[in-house]
Design an enzyme around this catalytic site. Structure first.
Site, PDB file in Angstrom:
ATOM      1  N   ASP A 279       0.829  -1.214   0.000  1.00  0.00           N
ATOM      2  CA  ASP A 279       0.000   0.000   0.000  1.00  0.00           C
ATOM      3  C   ASP A 279       0.862   1.263   0.000  1.00  0.00           C
ATOM      4  O   ASP A 279       0.495   2.279  -0.581  1.00  0.00           O
ATOM      5  CB  ASP A 279      -0.909   0.013   1.238  1.00  0.00           C
ATOM      6  CG  ASP A 279      -1.969  -1.062   1.163  1.00  0.00           C
ATOM      7  OD1 ASP A 279      -2.638  -1.158   0.128  1.00  0.00           O
ATOM      8  OD2 ASP A 279      -2.118  -1.833   2.137  1.00  0.00           O
ATOM      9  N   GLY A 280       2.027   1.164   0.680  1.00  0.00           N
ATOM     10  CA  GLY A 280       2.922   2.326   0.743  1.00  0.00           C
ATOM     11  C   GLY A 280       3.360   2.762  -0.644  1.00  0.00           C
ATOM     12  O   GLY A 280       3.582   3.952  -0.886  1.00  0.00           O
TER      13      GLY A 280
ATOM     14  N   ASP B 118      -4.233  12.280  22.236  1.00  0.00           N
ATOM     15  CA  ASP B 118      -2.970  12.108  21.518  1.00  0.00           C
ATOM     16  C   ASP B 118      -2.999  12.775  20.159  1.00  0.00           C
ATOM     17  O   ASP B 118      -1.957  12.987  19.557  1.00  0.00           O
ATOM     18  CB  ASP B 118      -2.662  10.612  21.347  1.00  0.00           C
ATOM     19  CG  ASP B 118      -2.055  10.028  22.611  1.00  0.00           C
ATOM     20  OD1 ASP B 118      -1.901  10.781  23.588  1.00  0.00           O
ATOM     21  OD2 ASP B 118      -1.736   8.827  22.622  1.00  0.00           O
TER      22      ASP B 118
ATOM     23  N   ASN C  17      -4.505   8.630   2.073  1.00  0.00           N
ATOM     24  CA  ASN C  17      -5.024   8.012   3.302  1.00  0.00           C
ATOM     25  C   ASN C  17      -5.546   9.057   4.279  1.00  0.00           C
ATOM     26  O   ASN C  17      -6.728   9.136   4.520  1.00  0.00           O
ATOM     27  CB  ASN C  17      -3.926   7.218   4.009  1.00  0.00           C
ATOM     28  CG  ASN C  17      -3.911   5.758   3.575  1.00  0.00           C
ATOM     29  OD1 ASN C  17      -4.784   5.307   2.862  1.00  0.00           O
ATOM     30  ND2 ASN C  17      -2.905   5.021   4.025  1.00  0.00           N
TER      31      ASN C  17
HETATM   32  N1  LIG Z   1      -1.389   2.552  14.192  1.00  0.00           N
HETATM   33  C1  LIG Z   1      -1.512   2.417  12.884  1.00  0.00           C
HETATM   34  O1  LIG Z   1      -2.285   1.614  12.355  1.00  0.00           O
HETATM   35  C2  LIG Z   1      -0.688   3.292  11.981  1.00  0.00           C
HETATM   36  C3  LIG Z   1       0.305   4.119  12.506  1.00  0.00           C
HETATM   37  C4  LIG Z   1       1.019   4.919  11.617  1.00  0.00           C
HETATM   38  C5  LIG Z   1       0.738   4.892  10.249  1.00  0.00           C
HETATM   39  N2  LIG Z   1      -0.220   4.071   9.788  1.00  0.00           N
HETATM   40  C6  LIG Z   1      -0.593   4.054   8.371  1.00  0.00           C
HETATM   41  O2  LIG Z   1       0.489   3.823   7.528  1.00  0.00           O
HETATM   42  C7  LIG Z   1       0.277   4.594   6.371  1.00  0.00           C
HETATM   43  C8  LIG Z   1       1.561   4.750   5.631  1.00  0.00           C
HETATM   44  O3  LIG Z   1       1.821   3.509   5.028  1.00  0.00           O
HETATM   45  P1  LIG Z   1       3.316   3.064   4.700  1.00  0.00           P
HETATM   46  O4  LIG Z   1       3.242   1.779   3.955  1.00  0.00           O
HETATM   47  O5  LIG Z   1       4.055   4.216   4.108  1.00  0.00           O
HETATM   48  O6  LIG Z   1       3.880   2.836   6.157  1.00  0.00           O
HETATM   49  P2  LIG Z   1       4.242   1.454   6.898  1.00  0.00           P
HETATM   50  O7  LIG Z   1       5.366   0.802   6.168  1.00  0.00           O
HETATM   51  O8  LIG Z   1       4.401   1.801   8.323  1.00  0.00           O
HETATM   52  O9  LIG Z   1       2.947   0.547   6.676  1.00  0.00           O
HETATM   53  C9  LIG Z   1       1.721   0.800   7.297  1.00  0.00           C
HETATM   54  C10 LIG Z   1       0.752  -0.374   7.104  1.00  0.00           C
HETATM   55  O10 LIG Z   1      -0.522   0.184   6.852  1.00  0.00           O
HETATM   56  C11 LIG Z   1      -1.085  -0.456   5.702  1.00  0.00           C
HETATM   57  N3  LIG Z   1      -1.905   0.477   4.966  1.00  0.00           N
HETATM   58  C12 LIG Z   1      -1.521   1.615   4.342  1.00  0.00           C
HETATM   59  N4  LIG Z   1      -2.573   2.192   3.760  1.00  0.00           N
HETATM   60  C13 LIG Z   1      -3.639   1.384   4.007  1.00  0.00           C
HETATM   61  C14 LIG Z   1      -5.019   1.449   3.673  1.00  0.00           C
HETATM   62  N5  LIG Z   1      -5.495   2.469   2.988  1.00  0.00           N
HETATM   63  N6  LIG Z   1      -5.833   0.463   4.098  1.00  0.00           N
HETATM   64  C15 LIG Z   1      -5.354  -0.553   4.826  1.00  0.00           C
HETATM   65  N7  LIG Z   1      -4.073  -0.661   5.178  1.00  0.00           N
HETATM   66  C16 LIG Z   1      -3.223   0.304   4.780  1.00  0.00           C
HETATM   67  C17 LIG Z   1       0.099  -0.910   4.868  1.00  0.00           C
HETATM   68  O11 LIG Z   1      -0.264  -2.033   4.072  1.00  0.00           O
HETATM   69  C18 LIG Z   1       1.103  -1.296   5.931  1.00  0.00           C
HETATM   70  O12 LIG Z   1       0.949  -2.626   6.303  1.00  0.00           O
HETATM   71  C19 LIG Z   1      -0.299   5.879   6.883  1.00  0.00           C
HETATM   72  O13 LIG Z   1      -1.012   6.562   5.906  1.00  0.00           O
HETATM   73  C20 LIG Z   1      -1.165   5.384   8.022  1.00  0.00           C
HETATM   74  O14 LIG Z   1      -2.491   5.198   7.627  1.00  0.00           O
HETATM   75  C21 LIG Z   1      -0.941   3.273  10.631  1.00  0.00           C
HETATM   76  N1  LIG Z   2       8.822   4.411  -5.317  1.00  0.00           N
HETATM   77  C1  LIG Z   2       9.097   4.653  -4.043  1.00  0.00           C
HETATM   78  N2  LIG Z   2      10.035   5.563  -3.694  1.00  0.00           N
HETATM   79  C2  LIG Z   2      10.317   5.821  -2.410  1.00  0.00           C
HETATM   80  N3  LIG Z   2       9.734   5.200  -1.380  1.00  0.00           N
HETATM   81  C3  LIG Z   2       8.792   4.286  -1.637  1.00  0.00           C
HETATM   82  C4  LIG Z   2       8.425   3.967  -2.985  1.00  0.00           C
HETATM   83  N4  LIG Z   2       7.484   2.999  -2.951  1.00  0.00           N
HETATM   84  C5  LIG Z   2       7.259   2.746  -1.652  1.00  0.00           C
HETATM   85  N5  LIG Z   2       8.041   3.500  -0.860  1.00  0.00           N
HETATM   86  C6  LIG Z   2       8.088   3.493   0.599  1.00  0.00           C
HETATM   87  O1  LIG Z   2       8.542   2.214   1.017  1.00  0.00           O
HETATM   88  C7  LIG Z   2       7.836   1.824   2.187  1.00  0.00           C
HETATM   89  C8  LIG Z   2       7.355   0.391   2.051  1.00  0.00           C
HETATM   90  O2  LIG Z   2       6.528   0.267   0.914  1.00  0.00           O
HETATM   91  P1  LIG Z   2       5.263  -0.669   0.882  1.00  0.00           P
HETATM   92  O3  LIG Z   2       4.327  -0.329   1.973  1.00  0.00           O
HETATM   93  O4  LIG Z   2       4.741  -0.611  -0.501  1.00  0.00           O
HETATM   94  O5  LIG Z   2       5.907  -2.088   1.102  1.00  0.00           O
HETATM   95  P2  LIG Z   2       5.689  -3.101   2.256  1.00  0.00           P
HETATM   96  O6  LIG Z   2       6.018  -2.454   3.538  1.00  0.00           O
HETATM   97  O7  LIG Z   2       6.438  -4.328   1.874  1.00  0.00           O
HETATM   98  O8  LIG Z   2       4.164  -3.432   2.131  1.00  0.00           O
HETATM   99  P3  LIG Z   2       3.200  -3.791   3.327  1.00  0.00           P
HETATM  100  O9  LIG Z   2       3.102  -2.536   4.110  1.00  0.00           O
HETATM  101  O10 LIG Z   2       1.938  -4.217   2.667  1.00  0.00           O
HETATM  102  O11 LIG Z   2       3.887  -4.892   4.051  1.00  0.00           O
HETATM  103  C9  LIG Z   2       6.685   2.814   2.357  1.00  0.00           C
HETATM  104  O12 LIG Z   2       6.946   3.621   3.481  1.00  0.00           O
HETATM  105  C10 LIG Z   2       6.685   3.654   1.130  1.00  0.00           C
HETATM  106  O13 LIG Z   2       6.442   5.014   1.395  1.00  0.00           O
END
Ligand SMILES: NC(=O)c1ccc[n+]([C@@H]2O[C@H](COP(=O)([O-])OP(=O)(O)OC[C@H]3O[C@@H](n4cnc5c(N)ncnc54)[C@H](O)[C@@H]3O)[C@@H](O)[C@H]2O)c1
Ligand SMILES: Nc1ncnc2c1ncn2[C@@H]1O[C@H](COP(=O)(O)OP(=O)(O)OP(=O)(O)O)[C@@H](O)[C@H]1O
Length: 526
Positions: free
Chosen positions: A292-293, A401, A371
Site C-alpha cells: 500500500d505504501g 494524543d 489516506n
Molecule cells: N497505528 C496504525 O495503524 C498506523 C500508525 C502509523 C501509520 N499508519 C498508516 O500507515 C500509512 C503509511 O503507510 P506506509 O506503507 O508508508 O507505512 P508502513 O510501512 O508503516 O505501513 C503501514 C501499514 O498500513 C497499511 N496500509 C496503508 N494504507 C492502508 C489502507 N489504505 N488500508 C489498509 N491498510 C493500509 C500498509 O499495508 C502497511 O501494512 C499511513 O497513511 C497510516 O495510515 C498506521
Molecule cells: N517508489 C518509491 N520511492 C520511495 N519510497 C517508496 C516507494 N514505494 C514505496 N516507498 C516506501 O517504502 C515503504 C514500504 O513500501 P510498501 O508499503 O509498498 O511495502 P511493504 O512495507 O512491503 O508493504 P506492506 O506494508 O503491505 O507490508 C513505504 O513507506 C513507502 O512510502
C-alpha cells in the site's frame, strides 16, 4: 395612532433596519460582532415603551427578542460569508501569484486540463449524454478525447516531445451488476411535481474503456527489494516486446535498469520537478509494484490529475492492491485491451497556515493525501489541544494524543487502528477520528465530502502538535497555526480486479480477517 402604537411601529422598522445592516456587512469587510454588542444594539433600537398596558409591554418584549434573534442570525451568516470570501480571496491571489511565476505554457496546459476536468467532474454528478461538438462520442459516459485534443502547444513543447507523444483517450461509463453496458441515471435527487425523490439505487460501477490501446506506462516500485526489481525488469521487457509500450520509470529505477543491461536504453524518466509535473499528460497507466505504501507514493507524485493505477501486490497486506503479481501477463493484458472497472479514491488537499503569515497571501501548493492527515503530540508528553471547525461551525476541542482526518480509502489504515469505522472507498465522506481522546464520549465522526475542515492550535495549548501526511513529511504546528483540509478535485483512479465492492470486501476479509469466527456447533440448545 396612539403613542404606544407609534412606538411599536418604530420598533418594527428598526428591527428591519438592524437586520438589513447585518446583511450589508456581508459584502463589505466584516468584523464579527459579539452577542453582547448585538444585544446592546437591539436595545438601542428598541427603547422602553412608556405605557401601562401590560399586553403592549409583553409584545414589545417579544419584538425585542425577535429582533435580537434575527440580528444574531444575520451576523452569523455575514461572518461565515466573510470567512468564505477570505478563503476565496486567498485562493484567487494564490492562483494569480502562480500564474505569474509559472511558465506560460505549463500554466496554459494545466489550466486547460483543469477546466476540462472540472467540466468532466460536473458531468460525473450531473450526467448528460449529449453529443459533444468537439468530437466526444457522447455515448455512454465521459470521453477524454476533448482534453487530449486541447493539449496546449507552446514554446516549451519541444522539451515535452523529447519524451513521448500524447496519452490515449478513454471513456468512462456507469454500469450495474449484470448490465455492463447500461447507462444509469446519475441525478442523485430529483424534484418532480413537487415531490423530492432520490434516484434509483443501482450498484453503480465506473467502467474505463480505451478508445485506442494505451501507449505509455509508468512503473512505480518499492525500493530496496530484489523481488520487486526482478519483476519490474521482467514486466518492462514483456510490455515492450509484446505490446510495444513506452515505459517511464522513476530516476532511481532508470539508473538501476541501465546498470543491469543496456537493453533498457528505451526507458524514459524525468530530470526535474517541472518535467514530473507534466507526467500526467503523457502517461496512460501507472503500474505499482509493492505494498500500500507504494500506491501512496505513486499518488504523492501527482499533485493534480492522476492516470489510472494498476497495483500489483508484493507487500504483506495490500489493501488497495487487488492484482496478483504472478498473473501479471493476464491482468495487464486485460487492462490494456478490455474495459475495466475503477474505484475513484478521493484525496484530501491540505494547507498549513502559519499564524505569523495569516495576513499574507498563501503561495504554497496544497499537500495531497490518499489516506489521511494526522495531527499528533509528537515527542511531547502533554495532551494535544486542538480546536476543530467544519466550514464555519465549531466542531469540538480535541484533548488527547491527536486527530486523524482521513479519506474513505484511509479508513482501513490509521483511522481504523484509532477506532474509526471502515468505509467503502466510494462513499463520499471525510472521517474525523480522534487518537486516544481523554474523554469518554468522543466518538469518531464521518462528515460529508463537501466540507472544509480547520484544525487550529490555540495559544493556550500546553503541548506541541505535529502534522503528517500519509505517514510522511512531518510538520510542526505552533500556537495559532492552522491546518485546512478539504476533498481534492483530483482522485486516484485504481483498477479493480472484479469491481469496487467485491475488491473492498475481499481486502477486509483477507487482509484484516474481518469478523472471522468459528461457527457454533449444531448440538446446542434448540
Ligand atoms: N497505528 C496504525 O495503524 C498506523 C500508525 C502509523 C501509520 N499508519 C498508516 O500507515 C500509512 C503509511 O503507510 P506506509 O506503507 O508508508 O507505512 P508502513 O510501512 O508503516 O505501513 C503501514 C501499514 O498500513 C497499511 N496500509 C496503508 N494504507 C492502508 C489502507 N489504505 N488500508 C489498509 N491498510 C493500509 C500498509 O499495508 C502497511 O501494512 C499511513 O497513511 C497510516 O495510515 C498506521
Ligand atoms: N517508489 C518509491 N520511492 C520511495 N519510497 C517508496 C516507494 N514505494 C514505496 N516507498 C516506501 O517504502 C515503504 C514500504 O513500501 P510498501 O508499503 O509498498 O511495502 P511493504 O512495507 O512491503 O508493504 P506492506 O506494508 O503491505 O507490508 C513505504 O513507506 C513507502 O512510502
Amino acid at each position: 395612532m396612539s403613542a404606544d402604537e407609534a412606538a411599536l411601529k418604530t420598533c418594527h422598522e428598526r428591527i428591519n433596519l438592524s437586520v438589513a445592516a447585518s446583511h450589508q456587512a456581508e459584502n463589505g469587510s466584516v468584523t464579527t460582532v459579539s452577542s453582547k454588542e448585538s444585544e446592546e444594539a437591539t436595545y438601542a433600537f428598541l427603547p422602553p415603551i412608556e405605557s401601562t398596558d401590560a399586553h403592549l409591554h409583553e409584545f414589545a418584549e417579544a419584538m425585542r427578542t425577535v429582533g435580537k434573534a434575527l440580528r444574531q442570525v444575520a451576523e452569523g451568516k455575514a461572518a461565515a460569508q466573510a470567512e468564505a470570501a477570505e478563503w476565496k480571496r486567498k485562493y484567487e491571489s494564490e492562483k494569480a501569484a502562480k500564474a505569474h511565476t509559472h511558465h506560460s505554457v505549463i500554466k496554459g496546459c494545466s489550466n486547460c486540463v483543469k477546466d476540462k476536468l472540472e467540466h468532466l467532474a460536473s458531468k460525473l454528478t450531473l450526467e448528460t449524454a449529449s453529443v459533444d461538438e468537439t468530437g466526444c462520442c457522447g455515448n455512454h459516459g465521459i470521453c477524454s478525447r476533448q482534453i487530449l485534443q486541447d493539449q496546449c502547444p507552446g514554446p516549451n513543447r519541444k522539451s515535452d516531445d523529447r519524451i513521448v507523444g500524447r496519452k490515449v483517450p478513454f471513456r468512462l461509463s456507469w454500469g450495474s451488476n449484470g448490465d455492463k453496458n447500461g447507462q444509469h441515471k446519475h441525478d442523485f435527487v430529483s424534484f418532480e411535481k413537487g415531490d423530492i425523490t432520490t434516484a434509483e439505487r443501482s450498484n453503480k460501477q465506473i467502467f474505463l474503456k480505451w478508445d485506442s490501446p494505451p501507449q505509455t506506462v509508468l512503473f512505480v516500485t518499492k525500493p530496496n527489494s530484489n523481488s520487486v526489481h526482478a519483476l519490474c525488469s521482467e514486466m518492462v521487457r514483456w510490455l515492450k516486446e509484446h505490446n510495444n509500450i513506452n515505459i517511464f520509470v522513476e530516476p532511481r529505477v532508470s539508473k538501476e535498469l541501465l546498470i543491469e543491461d543496456s537493453y533498457f536504453n528505451f526507458i524514459q524518466t524525468w530530470d526535474n520537478d517541472q518535467e514530473m509535473k507534466t507526467l500526467h499528460t503523457k502517461v496512460d497507466l501507472i503500474v505499482t509494484l509493492g505494498g500500500d505504501g507504494t500506491v501512496l507514493w505513486a499518488a504523492s507524485l501527482f499533485k493534480g490529475p492522476v492516470p489510472p493505477v494498476v497495483a500489483f501486490s508484493l507487500g504483506s497486506l495490500g489493501f488497495m492492491i487487488p492484482f496478483p503479481s504472478e498473473q501479471y501477463r493476464e491482468c495487464l493484458g486485460n487492462v490494456l485491451k478490455r474495459p475495466f472497472t475503477i474505484t475513484l479514491r478521493s484525496r484530501l488537499q491540505c494547507h498549513v497556515i502559519r499564524d505569523a503569515a495569516k495576513d499574507e497571501v498563501e503561495t504554497g501548493e496544497p499537500i495531497l493525501v490518499l489516506n489521511e492527515v494526522t495531527i499528533d503530540r509528537g515527542m511531547s508528553s502533554y495532551l494535544t489541544y486542538l480546536e476543530c471547525y467544519c466550514d464555519s461551525s465549531f466542531v469540538t476541542c480535541v484533548q488527547g494524543d491527536g486527530l486523524i482526518i482521513s479519506t474513505t480509502s484511509g479508513s482501513t489504515a490509521y483511522s481504523l487502528a484509532a477506532g474509526g469505522s471502515m468505509v467503502h472507498p466510494q462513499v463520499p465522506g471525510i472521517l474525523f477520528t480522534p487518537i486516544c481522546p481523554h474523554s469518554l464520549s468522543f466518538r469518531p465522526l464521518i462528515l460529508p465530502e463537501y466540507v472544509t475542515l480547520r484544525v487550529q492550535v490555540p495559544f493556550n495549548s500546553r503541548g506541541q502538535a505535529w502534522a503528517s501526511f500519509d505517514g510522511k513529511g512531518r510538520i510542526q504546528l505552533g500556537p495559532g497555526d492552522a491546518l485546512i483540509c478539504s476533498v481534492s478535485p483530483w482522485p486516484l483512479p485504481t483498477a479493480c480486479l472484479v469491481d469496487s465492492t467485491t475488491d473492498f470486501l475481499r481486502s477486509i476479509h483477507e487482509g484484516l480477517h474481518w469478523n472471522l469466527r468459528k461457527s457454533q456447533a449444531l448440538d446446542g440448545p434448540a
